[in-house]
Design an enzyme around this catalytic site. Structure first.
Site, PDB file in Angstrom:
ATOM      1  N   GLY A   1       2.566   3.037  10.870  1.00  0.00           N
ATOM      2  CA  GLY A   1       3.500   4.148  10.683  1.00  0.00           C
ATOM      3  C   GLY A   1       4.203   4.572  11.965  1.00  0.00           C
ATOM      4  O   GLY A   1       4.844   5.622  12.008  1.00  0.00           O
TER       5      GLY A   1
ATOM      6  N   SER B   1       3.518  -1.427  10.548  1.00  0.00           N
ATOM      7  CA  SER B   1       4.974  -1.481  10.757  1.00  0.00           C
ATOM      8  C   SER B   1       5.582  -2.845  10.438  1.00  0.00           C
ATOM      9  O   SER B   1       6.500  -3.287  11.134  1.00  0.00           O
ATOM     10  CB  SER B   1       5.329  -1.039  12.177  1.00  0.00           C
ATOM     11  OG  SER B   1       4.949   0.310  12.378  1.00  0.00           O
TER      12      SER B   1
ATOM     13  N   ASN C   1       0.867  -1.182   0.000  1.00  0.00           N
ATOM     14  CA  ASN C   1       0.000   0.000   0.000  1.00  0.00           C
ATOM     15  C   ASN C   1       0.905   1.232   0.000  1.00  0.00           C
ATOM     16  O   ASN C   1       1.453   1.598   1.032  1.00  0.00           O
ATOM     17  CB  ASN C   1      -0.912  -0.022   1.240  1.00  0.00           C
ATOM     18  CG  ASN C   1      -1.769   1.238   1.332  1.00  0.00           C
ATOM     19  OD1 ASN C   1      -1.811   2.041   0.393  1.00  0.00           O
ATOM     20  ND2 ASN C   1      -2.439   1.417   2.457  1.00  0.00           N
ATOM     21  N   TRP C   2       1.024   1.830  -1.173  1.00  0.00           N
ATOM     22  CA  TRP C   2       1.940   2.981  -1.300  1.00  0.00           C
ATOM     23  C   TRP C   2       1.343   4.255  -0.713  1.00  0.00           C
ATOM     24  O   TRP C   2       2.016   5.283  -0.653  1.00  0.00           O
ATOM     25  CB  TRP C   2       2.321   3.185  -2.776  1.00  0.00           C
ATOM     26  CG  TRP C   2       3.246   2.135  -3.310  1.00  0.00           C
ATOM     27  CD1 TRP C   2       3.900   1.180  -2.579  1.00  0.00           C
ATOM     28  CD2 TRP C   2       3.627   1.921  -4.673  1.00  0.00           C
ATOM     29  NE1 TRP C   2       4.660   0.390  -3.404  1.00  0.00           N
ATOM     30  CE2 TRP C   2       4.519   0.831  -4.694  1.00  0.00           C
ATOM     31  CE3 TRP C   2       3.314   2.550  -5.882  1.00  0.00           C
ATOM     32  CZ2 TRP C   2       5.097   0.348  -5.878  1.00  0.00           C
ATOM     33  CZ3 TRP C   2       3.878   2.072  -7.058  1.00  0.00           C
ATOM     34  CH2 TRP C   2       4.768   0.984  -7.050  1.00  0.00           C
ATOM     35  N   LYS C   3       0.078   4.245  -0.357  1.00  0.00           N
ATOM     36  CA  LYS C   3      -0.607   5.437   0.166  1.00  0.00           C
ATOM     37  C   LYS C   3      -0.376   6.612  -0.806  1.00  0.00           C
ATOM     38  O   LYS C   3      -0.279   6.380  -2.015  1.00  0.00           O
ATOM     39  CB  LYS C   3      -0.139   5.731   1.594  1.00  0.00           C
ATOM     40  CG  LYS C   3      -0.240   4.488   2.495  1.00  0.00           C
ATOM     41  CD  LYS C   3      -0.085   4.755   3.955  1.00  0.00           C
ATOM     42  CE  LYS C   3      -0.261   3.463   4.731  1.00  0.00           C
ATOM     43  NZ  LYS C   3      -0.237   3.638   6.183  1.00  0.00           N
TER      44      LYS C   3
ATOM     45  N   GLU D   1      -6.944   5.191   7.802  1.00  0.00           N
ATOM     46  CA  GLU D   1      -6.742   6.593   7.387  1.00  0.00           C
ATOM     47  C   GLU D   1      -8.013   7.137   6.739  1.00  0.00           C
ATOM     48  O   GLU D   1      -8.338   8.319   6.884  1.00  0.00           O
ATOM     49  CB  GLU D   1      -5.522   6.679   6.456  1.00  0.00           C
ATOM     50  CG  GLU D   1      -4.221   6.525   7.245  1.00  0.00           C
ATOM     51  CD  GLU D   1      -3.075   5.870   6.511  1.00  0.00           C
ATOM     52  OE1 GLU D   1      -3.074   5.838   5.266  1.00  0.00           O
ATOM     53  OE2 GLU D   1      -2.167   5.349   7.199  1.00  0.00           O
TER      54      GLU D   1
ATOM     55  N   GLU E   1      -5.329  -4.237  10.926  1.00  0.00           N
ATOM     56  CA  GLU E   1      -4.335  -3.173  11.066  1.00  0.00           C
ATOM     57  C   GLU E   1      -4.607  -2.389  12.346  1.00  0.00           C
ATOM     58  O   GLU E   1      -5.432  -1.452  12.339  1.00  0.00           O
ATOM     59  CB  GLU E   1      -4.403  -2.229   9.866  1.00  0.00           C
ATOM     60  CG  GLU E   1      -4.073  -2.888   8.547  1.00  0.00           C
ATOM     61  CD  GLU E   1      -3.477  -1.891   7.557  1.00  0.00           C
ATOM     62  OE1 GLU E   1      -2.474  -2.234   6.925  1.00  0.00           O
ATOM     63  OE2 GLU E   1      -3.991  -0.761   7.420  1.00  0.00           O
TER      64      GLU E   1
ATOM     65  N   HIS F   1      -9.738   1.530   5.150  1.00  0.00           N
ATOM     66  CA  HIS F   1      -8.430   1.741   5.795  1.00  0.00           C
ATOM     67  C   HIS F   1      -8.617   2.750   6.939  1.00  0.00           C
ATOM     68  O   HIS F   1      -9.425   3.682   6.825  1.00  0.00           O
ATOM     69  CB  HIS F   1      -7.425   2.270   4.766  1.00  0.00           C
ATOM     70  CG  HIS F   1      -6.016   2.246   5.292  1.00  0.00           C
ATOM     71  ND1 HIS F   1      -5.545   3.198   6.171  1.00  0.00           N
ATOM     72  CD2 HIS F   1      -4.996   1.373   5.096  1.00  0.00           C
ATOM     73  CE1 HIS F   1      -4.282   2.899   6.485  1.00  0.00           C
ATOM     74  NE2 HIS F   1      -3.932   1.803   5.854  1.00  0.00           N
TER      75      HIS F   1
ATOM     76  N   GLY G   1       2.902  -0.741   4.429  1.00  0.00           N
ATOM     77  CA  GLY G   1       2.943   0.671   4.050  1.00  0.00           C
ATOM     78  C   GLY G   1       4.377   1.111   3.792  1.00  0.00           C
ATOM     79  O   GLY G   1       4.956   0.849   2.730  1.00  0.00           O
TER      80      GLY G   1
HETATM   81  P1  13P Z   1       3.031   0.974   7.787  1.00  0.00           P
HETATM   82  O1  13P Z   1       3.575  -0.331   7.244  1.00  0.00           O
HETATM   83  O2  13P Z   1       3.738   2.171   7.258  1.00  0.00           O
HETATM   84  O3  13P Z   1       2.906   0.936   9.279  1.00  0.00           O
HETATM   85  O4  13P Z   1       1.518   1.099   7.217  1.00  0.00           O
HETATM   86  C1  13P Z   1       0.629   0.053   7.380  1.00  0.00           C
HETATM   87  C2  13P Z   1      -0.592   0.330   6.593  1.00  0.00           C
HETATM   88  O5  13P Z   1      -1.369   1.203   6.932  1.00  0.00           O
HETATM   89  C3  13P Z   1      -0.817  -0.454   5.371  1.00  0.00           C
HETATM   90  O6  13P Z   1      -2.095  -0.268   4.862  1.00  0.00           O
END
Ligand code: 13P
Length: 254
Positions: free
Chosen positions: A174, A214, A9-11, A98, A168, A96, A235
């Protein structure tokens, strides 16, 4: 036997040009690898170019990070399932944290999107997870059950089999603070038990449940070898082809 699924997931990172060079590097890192299904989930604007590249790579599929549930209309700034299918997108991340926290998405809205995704033959990667406050109050089971029941309402067992769940925990996203393998396994087992209640035990046993939060090359192996962890939604560590490749390879090793 559930095939592991590792998703990047590159966001809101990576232009389509950067995505193309990532894929060139990833191809070199993962020559002839077929130990897990790999899903690349770039921004909408990178889907067209990545679609061309990924269509030639067996074992790798394309995903999107979000969509709107209506097929078309006056929804400025939104993208429909049909628009994603135009680029052979197979998966779509829905709910998600976010989206839930920053953009106010509710289980009810996520449920509409899950149904619209299935109607367009897109497979949802449905994200669920508790906040730190909820975990500290020992409420994570309650929160997970509510998110699952709300977001999956009205689905039949066949659609559930074409749905991936991503656990998650918000406090692990993050932050560099990963859930321990034991904490993650416990939550995954609870999610599977809840799916057995909503659907049936045979369906629940087949659904893939990814862990996200993470995930890094040095913690991936231990997480991915827990009995109810069937993959990872990555992420930050998915932005570097070498570290993402190491996580993918960790899924295959015993
Ligand atoms: P991180 O791997 O940066 O913690 O993000 C996880 C995430 O939200 C994947 O969708």
């Amino acid at each position: 036997m559930r095939k592991k699924i590792i998703a990047a997931n590159w966001k809101m990172n990576m232009t389509s040009g950067e995505g193309v060079s990532f894929m060139e590097d990833l191809k070199l890192e993962l020559k002839n690898f077929d130990g897990a299904e790999i899903v690349i989930i770039p921004s909408f604007t990178a889907l067209p170019r990545l679609s061309e590249i990924i269509s030639e790579l067996p074992g790798i599929t394309l995903g999107a990070q979000n969509m709107w549930h209506e097929p078309s209309g006056a929804f400025t700034g939104e993208v429909s399932a049909g628009m994603l299918r135009e680029f052979f997108t197979r998966y779509v991340v829905l709910g998600h944290s976010e989206r839930r926290i920053i953009f106010g998405e509710t289980d009810e809205l996520v449920n509409k999107k899950v149904k619209a995704a299935h109607a367009a033959s897109l497979r949802p990667i449905l994200c669920v997870g508790e906040t730190l406050e909820e975990r500290d109050a020992d409420r994570h089971h309650e929160v997970l059950a509510k998110q699952l029941k709300g977001s999956l309402a009205g689905l039949d067992a066949e659609q559930m089999l074409d749905t991936v769940i991503a656990y998650e925990p918000v406090w692990a996203i993050g932050t560099g603070r990963t859930a321990t393998p034991e904490q993650a396994q416990e939550a995954h087992a609870f999610i599977r038990k809840t799916l057995a209640e909503i659907f049936d035990p045979a369906t629940a046993a087949k659904v893939r449940i990814q862990y996200g939060g993470s995930v890094k090359p040095d913690n991936a192996k231990e997480l991915l070898h827990q009995p109810d962890i069937d993959g990872a939604l990555v992420g930050g560590a998915s932005l570097d082809p070498r570290s993402f490749a190491k996580i993918v390879q960790a899924a295959a090793r015993k």
